[in-house]
Design an enzyme around this catalytic site. Structure first.
Site, PDB file in Angstrom:
ATOM      1  N   GLY A  70       0.823  -1.219   0.000  1.00  0.00           N
ATOM      2  CA  GLY A  70       0.000   0.000   0.000  1.00  0.00           C
ATOM      3  C   GLY A  70       0.847   1.255   0.000  1.00  0.00           C
ATOM      4  O   GLY A  70       0.583   2.205   0.749  1.00  0.00           O
TER       5      GLY A  70
ATOM      6  N   THR B  62       1.225   3.377  -2.503  1.00  0.00           N
ATOM      7  CA  THR B  62       0.818   4.395  -3.486  1.00  0.00           C
ATOM      8  C   THR B  62       0.225   5.638  -2.835  1.00  0.00           C
ATOM      9  O   THR B  62      -0.078   6.611  -3.518  1.00  0.00           O
ATOM     10  CB  THR B  62      -0.234   3.813  -4.464  1.00  0.00           C
ATOM     11  OG1 THR B  62      -1.336   3.322  -3.694  1.00  0.00           O
ATOM     12  CG2 THR B  62       0.343   2.698  -5.318  1.00  0.00           C
TER      13      THR B  62
ATOM     14  N   ARG C 216      -1.888  -1.284  -6.044  1.00  0.00           N
ATOM     15  CA  ARG C 216      -2.504  -1.612  -7.343  1.00  0.00           C
ATOM     16  C   ARG C 216      -2.212  -0.556  -8.393  1.00  0.00           C
ATOM     17  O   ARG C 216      -2.144  -0.851  -9.565  1.00  0.00           O
ATOM     18  CB  ARG C 216      -4.030  -1.757  -7.176  1.00  0.00           C
ATOM     19  CG  ARG C 216      -4.449  -3.013  -6.434  1.00  0.00           C
ATOM     20  CD  ARG C 216      -5.894  -2.937  -6.026  1.00  0.00           C
ATOM     21  NE  ARG C 216      -6.112  -1.783  -5.158  1.00  0.00           N
ATOM     22  CZ  ARG C 216      -7.280  -1.432  -4.633  1.00  0.00           C
ATOM     23  NH1 ARG C 216      -8.353  -2.167  -4.911  1.00  0.00           N
ATOM     24  NH2 ARG C 216      -7.379  -0.380  -3.852  1.00  0.00           N
TER      25      ARG C 216
ATOM     26  N   ASP D  47      -2.826  -6.854  -6.525  1.00  0.00           N
ATOM     27  CA  ASP D  47      -3.909  -6.736  -5.545  1.00  0.00           C
ATOM     28  C   ASP D  47      -3.645  -7.745  -4.423  1.00  0.00           C
ATOM     29  O   ASP D  47      -3.584  -8.951  -4.693  1.00  0.00           O
ATOM     30  CB  ASP D  47      -5.237  -7.034  -6.278  1.00  0.00           C
ATOM     31  CG  ASP D  47      -6.456  -6.744  -5.427  1.00  0.00           C
ATOM     32  OD1 ASP D  47      -6.389  -6.941  -4.199  1.00  0.00           O
ATOM     33  OD2 ASP D  47      -7.478  -6.330  -5.997  1.00  0.00           O
TER      34      ASP D  47
ATOM     35  N   TYR E  44     -15.224  -2.971   9.574  1.00  0.00           N
ATOM     36  CA  TYR E  44     -13.875  -2.386   9.549  1.00  0.00           C
ATOM     37  C   TYR E  44     -13.203  -2.645  10.901  1.00  0.00           C
ATOM     38  O   TYR E  44     -12.055  -3.094  10.961  1.00  0.00           O
ATOM     39  CB  TYR E  44     -13.920  -0.888   9.238  1.00  0.00           C
ATOM     40  CG  TYR E  44     -12.532  -0.279   9.279  1.00  0.00           C
ATOM     41  CD1 TYR E  44     -11.568  -0.662   8.355  1.00  0.00           C
ATOM     42  CD2 TYR E  44     -12.170   0.636  10.273  1.00  0.00           C
ATOM     43  CE1 TYR E  44     -10.271  -0.138   8.399  1.00  0.00           C
ATOM     44  CE2 TYR E  44     -10.885   1.163  10.323  1.00  0.00           C
ATOM     45  CZ  TYR E  44      -9.942   0.774   9.384  1.00  0.00           C
ATOM     46  OH  TYR E  44      -8.658   1.277   9.436  1.00  0.00           O
TER      47      TYR E  44
ATOM     48  N   PRO F 153      -2.736   3.317  14.711  1.00  0.00           N
ATOM     49  CA  PRO F 153      -2.935   4.767  14.664  1.00  0.00           C
ATOM     50  C   PRO F 153      -4.408   5.133  14.837  1.00  0.00           C
ATOM     51  O   PRO F 153      -5.306   4.372  14.479  1.00  0.00           O
ATOM     52  CB  PRO F 153      -2.468   5.150  13.250  1.00  0.00           C
ATOM     53  CG  PRO F 153      -1.833   3.916  12.666  1.00  0.00           C
ATOM     54  CD  PRO F 153      -2.450   2.761  13.389  1.00  0.00           C
ATOM     55  N   GLY F 154      -4.617   6.335  15.362  1.00  0.00           N
ATOM     56  CA  GLY F 154      -5.955   6.926  15.359  1.00  0.00           C
ATOM     57  C   GLY F 154      -6.134   7.720  14.072  1.00  0.00           C
ATOM     58  O   GLY F 154      -5.395   7.523  13.093  1.00  0.00           O
TER      59      GLY F 154
ATOM     60  N   GLU G 104      -5.759   9.472   2.263  1.00  0.00           N
ATOM     61  CA  GLU G 104      -6.889   9.242   1.340  1.00  0.00           C
ATOM     62  C   GLU G 104      -7.913   8.274   1.946  1.00  0.00           C
ATOM     63  O   GLU G 104      -8.904   7.916   1.305  1.00  0.00           O
ATOM     64  CB  GLU G 104      -6.370   8.703   0.003  1.00  0.00           C
ATOM     65  CG  GLU G 104      -5.579   9.743  -0.756  1.00  0.00           C
ATOM     66  CD  GLU G 104      -4.981   9.230  -2.064  1.00  0.00           C
ATOM     67  OE1 GLU G 104      -5.457   8.208  -2.589  1.00  0.00           O
ATOM     68  OE2 GLU G 104      -4.026   9.867  -2.548  1.00  0.00           O
TER      69      GLU G 104
HETATM   70  P1  NDP Z   1      -4.807   5.389   1.939  1.00  0.00           P
HETATM   71  O1  NDP Z   1      -6.132   5.176   1.292  1.00  0.00           O
HETATM   72  O2  NDP Z   1      -4.136   6.686   1.761  1.00  0.00           O
HETATM   73  O3  NDP Z   1      -3.802   4.215   1.483  1.00  0.00           O
HETATM   74  C1  NDP Z   1      -4.212   2.884   1.415  1.00  0.00           C
HETATM   75  C2  NDP Z   1      -3.186   2.068   0.641  1.00  0.00           C
HETATM   76  O4  NDP Z   1      -3.620   0.688   0.623  1.00  0.00           O
HETATM   77  C3  NDP Z   1      -3.035   2.515  -0.794  1.00  0.00           C
HETATM   78  O5  NDP Z   1      -1.677   2.532  -1.145  1.00  0.00           O
HETATM   79  C4  NDP Z   1      -3.755   1.440  -1.584  1.00  0.00           C
HETATM   80  O6  NDP Z   1      -3.131   1.241  -2.841  1.00  0.00           O
HETATM   81  C5  NDP Z   1      -3.529   0.206  -0.704  1.00  0.00           C
HETATM   82  N1  NDP Z   1      -4.524  -0.822  -0.968  1.00  0.00           N
HETATM   83  C6  NDP Z   1      -5.843  -0.792  -0.688  1.00  0.00           C
HETATM   84  N2  NDP Z   1      -6.439  -1.895  -1.157  1.00  0.00           N
HETATM   85  C7  NDP Z   1      -5.468  -2.643  -1.753  1.00  0.00           C
HETATM   86  C8  NDP Z   1      -5.468  -3.885  -2.429  1.00  0.00           C
HETATM   87  N3  NDP Z   1      -6.576  -4.615  -2.593  1.00  0.00           N
HETATM   88  N4  NDP Z   1      -4.286  -4.366  -2.921  1.00  0.00           N
HETATM   89  C9  NDP Z   1      -3.163  -3.650  -2.759  1.00  0.00           C
HETATM   90  N5  NDP Z   1      -3.087  -2.478  -2.115  1.00  0.00           N
HETATM   91  C10 NDP Z   1      -4.244  -1.971  -1.633  1.00  0.00           C
HETATM   92  O7  NDP Z   1      -5.046   5.095   3.488  1.00  0.00           O
HETATM   93  P2  NDP Z   1      -4.030   5.070   4.744  1.00  0.00           P
HETATM   94  O8  NDP Z   1      -2.656   5.320   4.336  1.00  0.00           O
HETATM   95  O9  NDP Z   1      -4.633   5.920   5.781  1.00  0.00           O
HETATM   96  O10 NDP Z   1      -4.231   3.557   5.214  1.00  0.00           O
HETATM   97  C11 NDP Z   1      -3.158   2.639   5.347  1.00  0.00           C
HETATM   98  C12 NDP Z   1      -3.496   1.649   6.434  1.00  0.00           C
HETATM   99  O11 NDP Z   1      -3.652   2.335   7.665  1.00  0.00           O
HETATM  100  C13 NDP Z   1      -4.801   0.880   6.228  1.00  0.00           C
HETATM  101  O12 NDP Z   1      -4.600  -0.450   6.644  1.00  0.00           O
HETATM  102  C14 NDP Z   1      -5.791   1.594   7.155  1.00  0.00           C
HETATM  103  O13 NDP Z   1      -6.822   0.740   7.566  1.00  0.00           O
HETATM  104  C15 NDP Z   1      -4.864   1.965   8.287  1.00  0.00           C
HETATM  105  N6  NDP Z   1      -5.269   3.050   9.174  1.00  0.00           N
HETATM  106  C16 NDP Z   1      -5.595   4.290   8.682  1.00  0.00           C
HETATM  107  C17 NDP Z   1      -5.919   5.309   9.555  1.00  0.00           C
HETATM  108  C18 NDP Z   1      -6.338   6.665   9.085  1.00  0.00           C
HETATM  109  O14 NDP Z   1      -7.040   7.380   9.843  1.00  0.00           O
HETATM  110  N7  NDP Z   1      -5.926   7.106   7.915  1.00  0.00           N
HETATM  111  C19 NDP Z   1      -5.874   5.111  11.014  1.00  0.00           C
HETATM  112  C20 NDP Z   1      -5.525   3.777  11.414  1.00  0.00           C
HETATM  113  C21 NDP Z   1      -5.210   2.806  10.523  1.00  0.00           C
HETATM  114  P3  NDP Z   1      -3.887   1.040  -4.247  1.00  0.00           P
HETATM  115  O15 NDP Z   1      -5.240   1.690  -4.128  1.00  0.00           O
HETATM  116  O16 NDP Z   1      -2.988   1.682  -5.232  1.00  0.00           O
HETATM  117  O17 NDP Z   1      -3.962  -0.434  -4.402  1.00  0.00           O
HETATM  118  C1  8X3 Z   2      -8.861   4.458  10.840  1.00  0.00           C
HETATM  119  C2  8X3 Z   2      -9.229   5.280  12.021  1.00  0.00           C
HETATM  120  O1  8X3 Z   2     -11.171   6.058  13.496  1.00  0.00           O
HETATM  121  O2  8X3 Z   2     -11.594   5.868  11.121  1.00  0.00           O
HETATM  122  O3  8X3 Z   2      -8.520   3.170  11.198  1.00  0.00           O
HETATM  123  O4  8X3 Z   2     -11.388   3.907  12.453  1.00  0.00           O
HETATM  124  S1  8X3 Z   2     -10.930   5.257  12.278  1.00  0.00           S
END
Ligand code: NDP
Ligand code: 8X3
Length: 254
Positions: free
Chosen positions: A10, A12, A35, A61, A154, A184-185, A190
């Site tokens: 992930g 990107t 992806r 994926d 989720y 993380p919170g 994105e």
């Molecule tokens: P983004 O949407 O910015 O990034 C998500 C990344 O996951 C992208 O690079 C996307 O790449 C990749 N991804 C999603 N689905 C797939 C797939 N099927 N195959 C391969 N890659 C995939 O979100 P975040 O950076 O915030 O999220 C990263 C992680 O942190 C996640 O696990 C999320 O649940 C977790 N998280 C996020 C928080 C927040 O508040 N932002 C807080 C706590 C946890 P692409 O679409 O190019 O495949």
């Molecule tokens: C992402 C943080 O609060 O949207 O994991 O679940 S929250």
């Protein structure tokens, strides 16, 4: 290759991209995945030109078992010696009452956040076992510590990430592999655009009235966990912005 190697899923966007930049700036060679091939190529070009590190970009994926295993199989031999695996790829889809939520969204979250993490770990672990070293860092969430209203599946996937991190740590003890889970919170990436399926206004509201975490904050902490001596492992770490106490309590004042 004398530099250590990190594989980040992930990469990107959001945390994954920031983690890639942080590791590259600390002289890691990188395998970056996601992806969106174009974004991966752009990041690869930036990392190689800015930091002079070597980067392999693999677009696939993580929901596909075959694609995940093929990705690791096709790495050149020297690149199979992955020192750090960051299981970051993941998403939330929808924020709906259990009875109103979409089953398709549930499938996507379970397949990505849980099964993707299982496939990637299973594919990478053999080379760590062979070398009797390695560090797996799973990205959980405060959603995996407390369930919140309309968070149902989720939250469940992040509870699963928490449980699997504990399980991996226990079962991989005998191979000297470190397992860290970081929760993380709210962080402004994105994530909410994806969750709300492109509704930018709804996504923006999530981060209004307080200073959320940034992707860079999370990347700093992820990297920190890899800088400790071989005999020290951060097992489980919750990090939030100062305005947030947990999944339920967020203080908005501006
Ligand atoms: P983004 O949407 O910015 O990034 C998500 C990344 O996951 C992208 O690079 C996307 O790449 C990749 N991804 C999603 N689905 C797939 C797939 N099927 N195959 C391969 N890659 C995939 O979100 P975040 O950076 O915030 O999220 C990263 C992680 O942190 C996640 O696990 C999320 O649940 C977790 N998280 C996020 C928080 C927040 O508040 N932002 C807080 C706590 C946890 P692409 O679409 O190019 O495949
Ligand atoms: C992402 C943080 O609060 O949207 O994991 O679940 S929250």
């Amino acid at each position: 290759m004398s530099s250590p190697i990190a594989l980040i899923t992930g990469a990107t966007s959001g945390f994954g991209k920031a983690i890639a930049i942080k590791f590259a700036s600390n002289r890691y060679n990188l395998v970056i995945t996601g992806r969106r091939a174009e974004r991966l190529q752009e990041l690869k070009d930036t990392l190689t030109s800015t930091y002079g590190v070597e980067v392999i970009a693999l677009s696939f994926d993580v929901r596909s078992k075959k694609a995940a295993f093929d990705a690791i199989d096709q790495l050149p031999a020297a690149w199979k010696a992955i020192d750090v695996l960051v299981n970051n790829a993941g998403l939330a889809l929808g924020r709906d009452y259990f009875d109103e939520a979409s089953i398709e969204d549930w499938d996507t979250m379970i397949d990505t956040n849980v099964k993707g993490l299982l496939y990637m770990s299973k594919a990478v672990i053999p080379s760590m076992i062979e070398r009797r070293q390695g560090h797996i860092i799973n990205i959980g969430s405060t959603a995996g510590k407390e369930v919140y209203e309309k968070g149902n599946t989720y939250c469940a996937t992040k509870y699963a990430v928490n449980a699997l991190s504990q399980a991996m740590r226990i079962d991989l003890l005998r191979h000297r592999i470190k397992v860290t889970v970081i929760h993380p919170g709210a962080a402004d990436t994105e994530f909410s655009n994806v969750r709300f399926k492109g509704d930018g206004d709804q996504a923006k509201k999530v981060y209004e009235g307080y200073d959320p975490l940034t992707a860079g904050d999370v990347a700093d902490v992820v990297y920190y966990t890899t800088t400790l001596p071989a005999h020290v492992c951060i097992n489980d770490l919750v990090m939030t912005c100062t305005a947030q106490a947990n999944s339920m309590y967020l203080f908005k004042d501006h």
